[in-house]
Design a protein around this motif. Structure first.
Motif, PDB file in Angstrom:
ATOM      1  N   LEU A 135       0.865  -1.184   0.000  1.00 18.13           N
ATOM      2  CA  LEU A 135       0.000   0.000   0.000  1.00 18.13           C
ATOM      3  C   LEU A 135       0.899   1.232   0.000  1.00 18.13           C
ATOM      4  CD1 LEU A 135      -2.646  -1.092   2.682  1.00 18.13           C
ATOM      5  CD2 LEU A 135      -2.670  -1.480   0.208  1.00 18.13           C
ATOM      6  N   THR A 136       0.555   2.229  -0.787  1.00 19.98           N
ATOM      7  CA  THR A 136       1.424   3.392  -0.983  1.00 19.98           C
ATOM      8  C   THR A 136       0.847   4.662  -0.356  1.00 19.98           C
ATOM      9  OG1 THR A 136       0.437   4.136  -3.048  1.00 19.98           O
ATOM     10  CG2 THR A 136       2.114   2.416  -3.208  1.00 19.98           C
ATOM     11  N   ASP A 137       1.662   5.718  -0.388  1.00 28.15           N
ATOM     12  CA  ASP A 137       1.207   7.055   0.003  1.00 28.15           C
ATOM     13  C   ASP A 137       1.941   8.091  -0.839  1.00 28.15           C
ATOM     14  OD1 ASP A 137       3.750   7.410   1.139  1.00 28.15           O
ATOM     15  OD2 ASP A 137       3.034   7.372   3.203  1.00 28.15           O
ATOM     16  N   LYS A 138       1.816   9.365  -0.496  1.00 28.99           N
ATOM     17  CA  LYS A 138       2.396  10.433  -1.320  1.00 28.99           C
ATOM     18  C   LYS A 138       3.926  10.419  -1.342  1.00 28.99           C
ATOM     19  CE  LYS A 138       1.987  13.952   2.320  1.00 28.99           C
ATOM     20  NZ  LYS A 138       3.375  14.014   2.693  1.00 28.99           N
ATOM     21  N   ASP A 139       4.552   9.849  -0.313  1.00 32.16           N
ATOM     22  CA  ASP A 139       6.012   9.781  -0.284  1.00 32.16           C
ATOM     23  C   ASP A 139       6.542   8.466  -0.852  1.00 32.16           C
ATOM     24  OD1 ASP A 139       6.289  12.317   0.993  1.00 32.16           O
ATOM     25  OD2 ASP A 139       5.709  11.380   2.890  1.00 32.16           O
ATOM     26  N   ASN A 140       5.819   7.401  -0.627  1.00 32.14           N
ATOM     27  CA  ASN A 140       6.210   6.072  -1.106  1.00 32.14           C
ATOM     28  C   ASN A 140       5.355   5.716  -2.311  1.00 32.14           C
ATOM     29  OD1 ASN A 140       8.087   5.260   1.176  1.00 32.14           O
ATOM     30  ND2 ASN A 140       6.241   5.852   2.283  1.00 32.14           N
ATOM     31  N   THR A 141       5.670   6.341  -3.427  1.00 33.15           N
ATOM     32  CA  THR A 141       4.870   6.203  -4.640  1.00 33.15           C
ATOM     33  C   THR A 141       5.248   4.941  -5.415  1.00 33.15           C
ATOM     34  OG1 THR A 141       6.477   7.432  -5.954  1.00 33.15           O
ATOM     35  CG2 THR A 141       4.730   8.721  -4.858  1.00 33.15           C
ATOM     36  N   PRO A 142       4.361   4.466  -6.280  1.00 37.06           N
ATOM     37  CA  PRO A 142       4.703   3.313  -7.110  1.00 37.06           C
ATOM     38  C   PRO A 142       5.979   3.526  -7.921  1.00 37.06           C
ATOM     39  CG  PRO A 142       2.356   3.700  -7.199  1.00 37.06           C
ATOM     40  CD  PRO A 142       2.956   4.858  -6.441  1.00 37.06           C
ATOM     41  N   SER A 143       6.180   4.734  -8.454  1.00 34.40           N
ATOM     42  CA  SER A 143       7.385   5.024  -9.235  1.00 34.40           C
ATOM     43  C   SER A 143       8.640   4.883  -8.377  1.00 34.40           C
ATOM     44  CB  SER A 143       7.287   6.435  -9.825  1.00 34.40           C
ATOM     45  OG  SER A 143       8.379   6.683 -10.662  1.00 34.40           O
ATOM     46  N   PHE A 162      -4.675   2.141  -9.401  1.00 36.85           N
ATOM     47  CA  PHE A 162      -5.064   3.486  -8.961  1.00 36.85           C
ATOM     48  C   PHE A 162      -6.585   3.596  -8.988  1.00 36.85           C
ATOM     49  CE2 PHE A 162      -0.902   4.145 -11.050  1.00 36.85           C
ATOM     50  CZ  PHE A 162      -0.214   4.794 -10.036  1.00 36.85           C
ATOM     51  N   ASN A 163      -7.148   4.305  -8.016  1.00 39.56           N
ATOM     52  CA  ASN A 163      -8.597   4.574  -7.964  1.00 39.56           C
ATOM     53  C   ASN A 163      -9.406   3.289  -8.136  1.00 39.56           C
ATOM     54  OD1 ASN A 163      -8.105   7.391  -7.739  1.00 39.56           O
ATOM     55  ND2 ASN A 163      -7.842   7.498  -9.955  1.00 39.56           N
ATOM     56  N   ILE A 172      -1.946  -0.594 -14.089  1.00 42.66           N
ATOM     57  CA  ILE A 172      -0.775  -0.502 -14.965  1.00 42.66           C
ATOM     58  C   ILE A 172       0.142  -1.695 -14.694  1.00 42.66           C
ATOM     59  CG2 ILE A 172       1.307   0.859 -15.456  1.00 42.66           C
ATOM     60  CD1 ILE A 172      -0.388   3.340 -14.562  1.00 42.66           C
ATOM     61  N   LYS A 173       0.680  -2.274 -15.760  1.00 40.75           N
ATOM     62  CA  LYS A 173       1.640  -3.370 -15.646  1.00 40.75           C
ATOM     63  C   LYS A 173       2.943  -2.905 -16.284  1.00 40.75           C
ATOM     64  CE  LYS A 173       2.573  -7.990 -17.405  1.00 40.75           C
ATOM     65  NZ  LYS A 173       2.106  -9.080 -18.272  1.00 40.75           N
ATOM     66  N   ALA A 174       4.065  -3.144 -15.588  1.00 40.70           N
ATOM     67  CA  ALA A 174       5.379  -2.745 -16.122  1.00 40.70           C
ATOM     68  C   ALA A 174       6.445  -3.668 -15.562  1.00 40.70           C
ATOM     69  CB  ALA A 174       5.680  -1.298 -15.731  1.00 40.70           C
ATOM     70  N   GLU A 175       7.616  -3.575 -16.133  1.00 39.76           N
ATOM     71  CA  GLU A 175       8.768  -4.284 -15.578  1.00 39.76           C
ATOM     72  C   GLU A 175       9.320  -3.454 -14.427  1.00 39.76           C
ATOM     73  OE1 GLU A 175       9.962  -7.409 -16.485  1.00 39.76           O
ATOM     74  OE2 GLU A 175       8.070  -7.377 -17.603  1.00 39.76           O
ATOM     75  N   ASP A 181       3.786   6.465 -14.011  1.00 37.64           N
ATOM     76  CA  ASP A 181       3.111   7.726 -13.704  1.00 37.64           C
ATOM     77  C   ASP A 181       2.317   7.543 -12.418  1.00 37.64           C
ATOM     78  OD1 ASP A 181       4.068   9.037 -15.942  1.00 37.64           O
ATOM     79  OD2 ASP A 181       2.388   8.377 -17.193  1.00 37.64           O
ATOM     80  N   ASP A 182       2.634   8.350 -11.421  1.00 34.67           N
ATOM     81  CA  ASP A 182       1.937   8.272 -10.137  1.00 34.67           C
ATOM     82  C   ASP A 182       0.645   9.074 -10.240  1.00 34.67           C
ATOM     83  OD1 ASP A 182       3.916   6.669  -8.877  1.00 34.67           O
ATOM     84  OD2 ASP A 182       5.173   8.441  -8.643  1.00 34.67           O
ATOM     85  N   ILE A 183      -0.419   8.407 -10.617  1.00 35.43           N
ATOM     86  CA  ILE A 183      -1.702   9.061 -10.886  1.00 35.43           C
ATOM     87  C   ILE A 183      -2.315   9.629  -9.611  1.00 35.43           C
ATOM     88  CG2 ILE A 183      -4.051   8.662 -11.741  1.00 35.43           C
ATOM     89  CD1 ILE A 183      -2.744   6.515 -13.610  1.00 35.43           C
ATOM     90  N   THR A 184      -2.287   8.863  -8.545  1.00 34.44           N
ATOM     91  CA  THR A 184      -2.773   9.303  -7.236  1.00 34.44           C
ATOM     92  C   THR A 184      -1.807   8.797  -6.179  1.00 34.44           C
ATOM     93  OG1 THR A 184      -4.149   7.341  -6.902  1.00 34.44           O
ATOM     94  CG2 THR A 184      -5.215   9.239  -7.935  1.00 34.44           C
ATOM     95  N   PRO A 185      -1.771   9.428  -5.005  1.00 41.68           N
ATOM     96  CA  PRO A 185      -0.834   8.974  -3.974  1.00 41.68           C
ATOM     97  C   PRO A 185      -1.216   7.626  -3.365  1.00 41.68           C
ATOM     98  CG  PRO A 185      -2.073  10.893  -3.207  1.00 41.68           C
ATOM     99  CD  PRO A 185      -2.452  10.669  -4.628  1.00 41.68           C
TER     100      PRO A 185
END
Length: 196
Positions: A135-143, A162-163, A172-175, A181-185
Motif C-alpha cells: 500500500l502506498t502514500d504520497k512519499d512512497n509512490t509506485p514510481s 489506482f482509484n 498498470i503493468k510494467a517491468e 506515472d503516479d496518478i494518485t498517492p
C-alpha cells in the motif's frame, strides 16, 4: 462500532455495513469515504485526521466509524487499540488489495504484505518473496518503489492499481525499474519477483 466500506465504490459495501450506515445515529467518516457514500446519507460527521476520533468519542457515546477497505488490514482498528479505545464490534469490508488481486487473477496466499501508507516499512523484504502486495502514500509512490526495487536488484513485474473500483480506475503493468506515472498517492502495488 467500526465498519469497512470496501475499496471505495459503494457497490462493494456489504449489506451489514450498508444497514449500519443507514441506521446509526452518528456516523463518522473521512472526506473520501463520506463523498463516495453521499447517496446513502448526507449527515456524516466528517474528519480529516485520525486523531480527531478521540474528541468525537468524548462527545458522543455511540458512533459508527467508517474506514476504507477493511478496518483490520493496516486500518483504523490498529490505531484505536493502540489508543486503548474500546471497539464494540467490527464489520469487515473488502480490502483494496483483495479487489486488485481479483482484477489481476492472481492468488495471494503466501504473499508478503507491506504498508508504506504513512508508515516506515522494509521494502527489502520484497526480495524474499515471489509475491508482495504494498500500500502506498504520497512519499512512497509506485514510481519510487519500482526504482528502489530495481536498485536492490529485484527483477520481475510490477502492477499498480489506482482509484480501484471507481470509474477512473487504472491498472498498470510494467517491468520493475520502469517509470510509472503516479496518478494518485494512494495505490496498491503488486510485485511478482523473479526469484532464482
Amino acid at each position: 462500532m467500526v465498519a469497512g466500506i470496501g475499496p471505495g465504490n459503494p457497490r462493494f459495501l456489504t449489506m451489514e455495513v450498508k444497514d449500519a450506515i443507514e441506521n446509526f445515529e452518528k456516523v463518522v467518516a473521512f472526506g473520501r469515504v463520506s463523498n463516495s457514500l453521499g447517496h446513502i446519507r448526507k449527515d456524516f460527521i466528517r474528519i480529516e485526521k485520525i486523531a480527531h476520533i478521540d474528541k468525537l468519542l468524548e462527545e458522543y457515546e455511540d458512533i459508527l466509524i467508517l474506514a476504507s477497505g477493511d478496518p483490520c488490514f493496516y486500518g483504523i482498528v490498529e490505531y484505536l487499540k493502540r489508543e486503548n479505545i474500546k471497539i464494540e464490534k467490527i464489520l469487515p469490508g473488502l480490502s483494496s488489495f483483495q479487489y486488485m488481486m481479483a482484477k489481476l487473477g492472481i492468488t495471494w496466499q503466501g504473499a508478503n504484505f507491506l504498508s508504506l501508507h504513512g508508515r516506515k516499512g522494509k521494502l527489502e523484504s520484497v526480495k524474499d518473496y515471489k509475491l508482495s502486495i504494498i500500500l502506498t502514500d504520497k512519499d512512497n509512490t509506485p514510481s519510487r518503489i519500482s526504482k528502489s526495487l530495481y536498485e536492490m536488484g529485484v527483477k520481475g513485474r510490477i502492477y499498480v492499481g489506482f482509484n480501484l473500483s471507481y470509474e477512473d480506475e487504472r491498472i498498470i503493468k510494467a517491468e520493475i525499474g520502469k517509470k510509472i506515472d503516479d496518478i494518485t498517492p494512494l495505490a496498491v502495488v503488486v510485485i511478482e519477483n523473479e526469484m532464482d
